[in-house]
Motif scaffolding. Structure first.
Motif, mmCIF file in Angstrom:
data_model
loop_
_atom_site.group_PDB
_atom_site.id
_atom_site.type_symbol
_atom_site.label_atom_id
_atom_site.label_comp_id
_atom_site.label_asym_id
_atom_site.label_seq_id
_atom_site.Cartn_x
_atom_site.Cartn_y
_atom_site.Cartn_z
ATOM 1 N N ARG A 109 0.826 -1.213 0.000
ATOM 2 C CA ARG A 109 0.000 0.000 0.000
ATOM 3 C C ARG A 109 0.861 1.263 0.000
ATOM 4 O O ARG A 109 0.609 2.206 -0.745
ATOM 5 C CB ARG A 109 -0.925 0.007 1.210
ATOM 6 C CG ARG A 109 -1.798 1.257 1.292
ATOM 7 C CD ARG A 109 -2.615 1.286 2.567
ATOM 8 N NE ARG A 109 -1.778 1.423 3.746
ATOM 9 C CZ ARG A 109 -1.304 2.583 4.194
ATOM 10 N NH1 ARG A 109 -1.543 3.705 3.527
ATOM 11 N NH2 ARG A 109 -0.564 2.624 5.286
ATOM 12 N N LYS A 110 1.896 1.267 0.834
ATOM 13 C CA LYS A 110 2.750 2.444 0.938
ATOM 14 C C LYS A 110 3.452 2.749 -0.384
ATOM 15 O O LYS A 110 3.596 3.908 -0.775
ATOM 16 C CB LYS A 110 3.780 2.236 2.053
ATOM 17 C CG LYS A 110 3.193 2.271 3.455
ATOM 18 C CD LYS A 110 4.184 1.811 4.493
ATOM 19 C CE LYS A 110 5.440 2.660 4.518
ATOM 20 N NZ LYS A 110 6.389 2.200 5.561
ATOM 21 N N GLU A 111 3.893 1.704 -1.087
ATOM 22 C CA GLU A 111 4.593 1.928 -2.351
ATOM 23 C C GLU A 111 3.637 2.393 -3.442
ATOM 24 O O GLU A 111 4.024 3.141 -4.339
ATOM 25 C CB GLU A 111 5.333 0.659 -2.779
ATOM 26 C CG GLU A 111 6.442 0.230 -1.816
ATOM 27 C CD GLU A 111 7.518 1.294 -1.623
ATOM 28 O OE1 GLU A 111 7.603 2.238 -2.447
ATOM 29 O OE2 GLU A 111 8.263 1.201 -0.638
ATOM 30 N N VAL A 112 2.382 1.933 -3.386
ATOM 31 C CA VAL A 112 1.379 2.436 -4.331
ATOM 32 C C VAL A 112 1.121 3.912 -4.065
ATOM 33 O O VAL A 112 1.088 4.741 -4.994
ATOM 34 C CB VAL A 112 0.072 1.627 -4.220
ATOM 35 C CG1 VAL A 112 -1.042 2.299 -5.029
ATOM 36 C CG2 VAL A 112 0.278 0.202 -4.708
ATOM 37 N N GLU A 113 0.949 4.260 -2.802
ATOM 38 C CA GLU A 113 0.687 5.658 -2.441
ATOM 39 C C GLU A 113 1.858 6.568 -2.815
ATOM 40 O O GLU A 113 1.661 7.728 -3.192
ATOM 41 C CB GLU A 113 0.405 5.764 -0.941
ATOM 42 C CG GLU A 113 -0.922 5.148 -0.523
ATOM 43 C CD GLU A 113 -1.165 5.263 0.977
ATOM 44 O OE1 GLU A 113 -0.200 5.603 1.703
ATOM 45 O OE2 GLU A 113 -2.304 5.021 1.413
ATOM 46 N N PRO A 119 2.889 0.452 -9.564
ATOM 47 C CA PRO A 119 1.614 0.554 -10.272
ATOM 48 C C PRO A 119 0.523 -0.254 -9.578
ATOM 49 O O PRO A 119 0.781 -1.329 -9.038
ATOM 50 C CB PRO A 119 1.930 -0.022 -11.660
ATOM 51 C CG PRO A 119 3.412 0.131 -11.807
ATOM 52 C CD PRO A 119 3.970 -0.048 -10.435
ATOM 53 N N VAL A 120 -0.689 0.264 -9.604
ATOM 54 C CA VAL A 120 -1.793 -0.401 -8.908
ATOM 55 C C VAL A 120 -2.015 -1.812 -9.431
ATOM 56 O O VAL A 120 -2.249 -2.746 -8.656
ATOM 57 C CB VAL A 120 -3.083 0.434 -9.051
ATOM 58 C CG1 VAL A 120 -4.287 -0.339 -8.510
ATOM 59 C CG2 VAL A 120 -2.950 1.755 -8.305
ATOM 60 N N GLY A 132 -1.588 -7.749 -8.376
ATOM 61 C CA GLY A 132 -1.030 -9.065 -8.673
ATOM 62 C C GLY A 132 -0.157 -9.575 -7.550
ATOM 63 O O GLY A 132 -0.172 -10.771 -7.231
ATOM 64 N N MET A 133 0.625 -8.708 -6.918
ATOM 65 C CA MET A 133 1.495 -9.101 -5.813
ATOM 66 C C MET A 133 0.656 -9.579 -4.621
ATOM 67 O O MET A 133 0.979 -10.596 -3.993
ATOM 68 C CB MET A 133 2.378 -7.924 -5.401
ATOM 69 C CG MET A 133 3.407 -7.529 -6.451
ATOM 70 S SD MET A 133 4.185 -5.911 -6.147
ATOM 71 C CE MET A 133 5.284 -6.319 -4.779
ATOM 72 N N GLU A 134 -0.415 -8.847 -4.336
ATOM 73 C CA GLU A 134 -1.261 -9.243 -3.202
ATOM 74 C C GLU A 134 -1.962 -10.570 -3.481
ATOM 75 O O GLU A 134 -2.034 -11.446 -2.617
ATOM 76 C CB GLU A 134 -2.289 -8.149 -2.926
ATOM 77 C CG GLU A 134 -3.151 -8.447 -1.697
ATOM 78 C CD GLU A 134 -4.081 -7.305 -1.347
ATOM 79 O OE1 GLU A 134 -5.122 -7.563 -0.727
ATOM 80 O OE2 GLU A 134 -3.754 -6.146 -1.709
ATOM 81 N N GLU A 135 -2.463 -10.731 -4.698
ATOM 82 C CA GLU A 135 -3.119 -11.979 -5.067
ATOM 83 C C GLU A 135 -2.145 -13.154 -4.990
ATOM 84 O O GLU A 135 -2.488 -14.238 -4.491
ATOM 85 C CB GLU A 135 -3.681 -11.866 -6.481
ATOM 86 C CG GLU A 135 -4.377 -13.135 -6.975
ATOM 87 C CD GLU A 135 -4.846 -12.969 -8.404
ATOM 88 O OE1 GLU A 135 -6.059 -12.815 -8.604
ATOM 89 O OE2 GLU A 135 -3.985 -12.991 -9.314
ATOM 90 N N LEU A 136 -0.914 -12.938 -5.473
ATOM 91 C CA LEU A 136 0.096 -13.989 -5.418
ATOM 92 C C LEU A 136 0.381 -14.384 -3.979
ATOM 93 O O LEU A 136 0.503 -15.569 -3.662
ATOM 94 C CB LEU A 136 1.378 -13.510 -6.097
ATOM 95 C CG LEU A 136 2.525 -14.515 -6.152
ATOM 96 C CD1 LEU A 136 2.165 -15.694 -7.052
ATOM 97 C CD2 LEU A 136 3.814 -13.857 -6.653
ATOM 98 N N TYR A 137 0.472 -13.389 -3.101
ATOM 99 C CA TYR A 137 0.738 -13.687 -1.692
ATOM 100 C C TYR A 137 -0.346 -14.595 -1.118
ATOM 101 O O TYR A 137 -0.043 -15.628 -0.497
ATOM 102 C CB TYR A 137 0.817 -12.407 -0.859
ATOM 103 C CG TYR A 137 0.888 -12.729 0.618
ATOM 104 C CD1 TYR A 137 2.093 -13.095 1.208
ATOM 105 C CD2 TYR A 137 -0.259 -12.760 1.399
ATOM 106 C CE1 TYR A 137 2.153 -13.466 2.537
ATOM 107 C CE2 TYR A 137 -0.215 -13.126 2.737
ATOM 108 C CZ TYR A 137 0.997 -13.472 3.299
ATOM 109 O OH TYR A 137 1.049 -13.854 4.620
#
Length: 458
Positions: free
Chosen positions: A111-115, A120-121, A126-131
């Motif tokens: 979230r912090k890196e998106v903000e 990129p969102v 994709g990173m969250e889904e993979l986790y």
């Protein structure tokens, strides 16, 4: 995570230096590596390998940009805030993925890196889904340290994906696995290992793999004509052979399409394999404006392969179906996708023209359960990664001599087709034995007079 194979080829350019990660601040779960590994690794420094992930193993649109990850990210932030309030750990909020000590920490960093505008969102989604998919699969394994394994491995993966987003790595037509200062090969092995149910995994004909190693030691070339099932195929092959044939495991050359060297969730895993990058026939015409460029790139990659084979002692994996196997839409049954006769014949001619003895071996893989591809071929990059814990299988059959099959056939086209059918038939025969052992629960009893099964060491 690794790969498809056409008769044409793709090019990329590689000049970016490998990056070094910050020291790990979370527990790292290590896996034992067999004694043969160290020697094979030392030898690999002087043994030219080659691999490219096939879909080996561009920056992708992981999910539709119109979808927002704000709700899940907000939920992660709320959990982290709650954890801080309840004083679960008095540490500062994680600054990087490698600082993370909890699942919520990892999601908070995304979230912090998106903000901050650095991630990129769509990649973040994709990173969250993979986790989540990886966590669920490893937890199903029942490993007593599953939580630690998930946190450690996913922190590494998210860190490497993020580093590549910040500073994209460019692959050359011939890419050598990056082993230092960061060992991307072991990074991939460590990630895939917890997904394999070794108690229900099998290797067919270890004696054939031993024969292959001897031929490589004698300076001869070996081609493995194989079916292809998942992005994790290279890691599966290496994990199943690391205790018996570590030299093959680490030096295998993979021919594959361009997609896994451009998709941000694939790239770090591809960086750990030896690649020859090609454009698959299935995607050659996706964009007509790029067709000529793709053809030129494939020609250049084929020239690279020809030069490598002239040096001898090369082992190359190729899936002449041009992509991954997929289930029958009516029966949901998996079977090796048909081989393209032109691709098989191109490899045969490259081997014969190298001026060094070469051998073609049929190879069968069964591992679709751990990371199945989409049901149908997708034009867009950024597929959903479905991940499971499951048994896998690998088998090799004796080499098949083209001239013995073609001797009675005067028509070169008929000889090419007959040879391809012979290789494909061997792959299917081996695949059926692996299927009986794994899905049919027959285990070692599924062995036949021509396919002897054994179980790999963990």
């Amino acid at each position: 995570m690794i790969l498809s194979i056409p008769s044409s080829t793709k090019l990329c350019t590689c000049s970016t230096a490998p990056r070094v990660s910050a020291p790990h601040s979370i527990p790292r779960v290590s896996y034992s590596v067999k004694s043969g590994y160290a020697g094979a690794r030392r030898r690999s420094r002087t043994f030219s390998p080659l691999f490219c992930s096939s879909n080996m193993w561009g920056v992708a649109e992981m999910l539709d940009d119109k979808k927002s990850s704000s709700s899940s990210v907000a939920a992660a932030a709320a959990v982290v805030a709650s954890n801080s309030a309840s004083n679960q750990h008095d540490l500062s909020p994680p600054r990087t993925f490698l600082d993370a000590r909890t699942e919520q920490d990892l999601l908070l960093v995304i979230r912090k890196e998106v903000e901050a505008g650095r991630l990129p969102v769509n990649v973040a989604q994709g990173m969250e889904e993979l986790y989540h998919n990886y966590r669920n699969a490893v937890l199903r394994s029942g490993h007593p340290k599953a939580d630690e394994i998930v946190l450690s491995n996913m922190a590494d993966v998210l860190d490497r994906v993020f580093l590549d987003v910040l500073d994209p790595f460019q692959f050359s037509p011939y890419h050598k696995a990056i082993r230092e200062p960061f060992d991307y090969y072991m990074f991939g092995q460590k990630y895939i290992r917890p997904l394999l149910d070794f108690r229900n995994s099998f290797v067919g004909n270890i004696s054939v793999f031993n024969e292959i190693e001897k031929k490589l030691e004698q300076g001869e070339n070996v081609i493995l004509i194989s079916n292809h099932q998942t992005e994790a195929d290279p890691a599966v092959i290496a994990l199943l052979l690391e205790s018996t044939n570590p030299f093959i495991a680490e030096n295998l050359i993979y021919v594959a399409g361009d997609r896994v060297i451009t998709d941000p969730l694939c790239k770090p895993f591809s960086m750990g394999r030896n690649l020859l990058c090609v454009y698959s026939k299935k995607h050659m015409s996706d964009d007509p404006d790029l067709l000529d460029m793709k053809k030129r790139a494939n020609t250049k990659s084929l020239k690279e392969m020809s030069l490598l084979l002239r040096g001898g002692s090369k082992i190359i994996w190729i899936a002449p179906s041009g992509g991954r196997d997929r289930p029958d839409l009516a029966t949901n049954e998996w079977y090796p996708a048909p081989f393209d006769a032109s691709s098989v014949d191109n490899m045969r001619r490259l081997v014969e023209h190298a001026g060094i003895p070469g051998h073609i071996y049929p190879l069968a893989m069964m591992c679709h359960e751990i990371m199945p591809p989409p049901a149908q071929v997708e034009k867009d990059i950024g597929e959903k990664r479905v991940i499971s814990f499951h048994g896998v299988g690998l088998s090799a059959a004796p080499s098949i001599n083209y001239h013995e099959i073609a001797s009675d056939l005067k028509d070169p086209e008929k000889a090419k087709i007959a040879y391809t059918e012979s290789v494909y038939s061997s792959v299917c025969e081996q695949y059926n034995v692996l299927k009986s052992a794994i899905q049919g629960k027959q285990g070692l009893e599924a062995s036949t007079p021509s396919i002897s099964l054994s179980q790999p060491s963990q």
